[in-house]
Scaffold this active site. Sequence first.
Site, PDB file in Angstrom:
ATOM      1  CD  GLU A 193       0.723  -3.084   6.296  1.00 45.17           C
ATOM      2  OE1 GLU A 193       1.539  -2.349   6.744  1.00 45.17           O
ATOM      3  OE2 GLU A 193      -0.580  -2.902   5.536  1.00 45.17           O
ATOM      4  CG  ASP A 236       2.657   1.207   7.827  1.00 45.37           C
ATOM      5  OD1 ASP A 236       2.112   0.800   6.697  1.00 45.37           O
ATOM      6  OD2 ASP A 236       1.835   2.513   8.507  1.00 45.37           O
ATOM      7  CD  GLU A 283      -3.713  -0.796   6.216  1.00 51.76           C
ATOM      8  OE1 GLU A 283      -3.219  -1.287   7.008  1.00 51.76           O
ATOM      9  OE2 GLU A 283      -2.282  -0.023   5.966  1.00 51.76           O
ATOM     10  CG  HIS A 291      -0.694   0.043   2.764  1.00 53.96           C
ATOM     11  ND1 HIS A 291      -0.132   1.509   2.739  1.00 53.96           N
ATOM     12  CD2 HIS A 291       0.070  -0.707   3.920  1.00 53.96           C
ATOM     13  CE1 HIS A 291       0.141   1.437   4.186  1.00 53.96           C
ATOM     14  NE2 HIS A 291       0.457   0.273   4.802  1.00 53.96           N
TER      15      HIS A 291
HETATM   16  C1  AOR Z   1      -0.554  -2.376   9.829  1.00 55.80           C
HETATM   17  C2  AOR Z   1      -1.617  -2.067  10.910  1.00 55.80           C
HETATM   18  O1  AOR Z   1      -1.216  -0.360  11.016  1.00 55.80           O
HETATM   19  N1  AOR Z   1      -3.063  -2.476  10.918  1.00 55.80           N
HETATM   20  C3  AOR Z   1      -4.144  -1.476  11.725  1.00 55.80           C
HETATM   21  C4  AOR Z   1      -5.044  -1.686  10.882  1.00 55.80           C
HETATM   22  C5  AOR Z   1      -6.568  -0.611  10.711  1.00 55.80           C
HETATM   23  C6  AOR Z   1      -7.864  -0.921   9.441  1.00 55.80           C
HETATM   24  N2  AOR Z   1      -8.894  -0.223   9.884  1.00 55.80           N
HETATM   25  C7  AOR Z   1      -4.155  -2.149  12.934  1.00 55.80           C
HETATM   26  O2  AOR Z   1      -3.659  -2.701  13.226  1.00 55.80           O
HETATM   27  O3  AOR Z   1      -4.894  -1.103  13.882  1.00 55.80           O
END
Ligand code: AOR
Length: 353
Positions: free
Chosen positions: A155, A103, A130, A72
């Site tokens: 990621e 990221d 993303e 992403h």
């Molecule tokens: C990799 C990352 O920051 N993932 C986010 C995704 C949020 C989806 N709405 C998290 O784990 O909070």
Amino acid sequence: MTAPLEDILAHLEPLVEADSQNPPRHISADGALVAAVRRGLPGFVVNVRDLGDGCLIIEARRGETGTLFNVHLDTVPVAPGWSHDPHVLTRAEDRAFGLGVCDTKGAAGVLFALAQHTDEPMHLLLTTDEEAGKSRCIRTYLEDSTEARLAVVAEPTDCLARTEHRGIFSGVARFEGESAHASDTGRRSAVHDAARMIAAALDLPGAAESRLNFGRIEGGVKANMVAAEAEVQFGFRNRPGTEHRDLLRQISGLAGGARFEERFVGPALPHDRDGASGRAQAEAQALASRLGLPLGAPVDFWTEASLFAEAGIPAIVLGAGSIRQAHNADEFVTYGQLAKLYDLYAEVVTGDA
Ligand SMILES: CC(=O)N[C@@H](CCCN)C(=O)O
């Protein structure tokens, strides 16, 4: 293989300069980001599908391969406290700073350099939503394309292949009370109800284990007015193999008549060990071993790899840098991590799934 670090950084530079903060999602098919992708991948067939609202599905292909790399290219907004220009790749002795370098624009720089230094077939799926938290690009892509035999999802995983992570739920609970003078007894306060629900939910067995987090609370007017309304934003992360609905049911059972609204639900990886996602991830682990990728422990953050697995495509999460640098001021990635990722992605590309 010796990673061509200068080339990786040269590819990363224009990607960092292309502002793709999400929000505000000002990312368009004729903007700087797509131009940087096209320039970075000479010899690739590049197709851009614009879903609107800053959601671009950028697919770049060279030849035929069953391995799909998903990166992403959107970033979170600039966090407070940066000491460098977030949209300039700033090179220090052992690391480079810039918004998204970890990221996950760094992974794109690595793939572009790999494309430059090999003539292996490659298939890149570059997305721009993303960070919007709705995963429209991946969900739309998967509606009509499930032919990949392996998805490598970038990621920040410290260059360890991860095949398991938690699911995620986020939502809002809305409480209603009665407007009244605070000297009046027996009136229902929305703020009091919200506070009781939060306290009780945090005491549930499994609350901490599920990373239950109340992130925002809002409501009422002032100290001598009974609150007529309150809103609580919260989220949690269920372990692989468990259902988010179990904890959600317990929380809503504590909330009287509050109305719950789901904001985002992402499945765990794998979602259900007996289902498609469980089979896909057993295969992902076998592929990771065959490709000689170093396997890491399950992670607690959520990724779009779970959507690939749910569609039956084995998914490996693999990228440079640590989640600790993501969403943070002075985001950086070390040259060591970029070089390592280059070697690992090279193994994947030459060992085609
Ligand atoms: C990799 C990352 O920051 N993932 C986010 C995704 C949020 C989806 N709405 C998290 O784990 O909070």
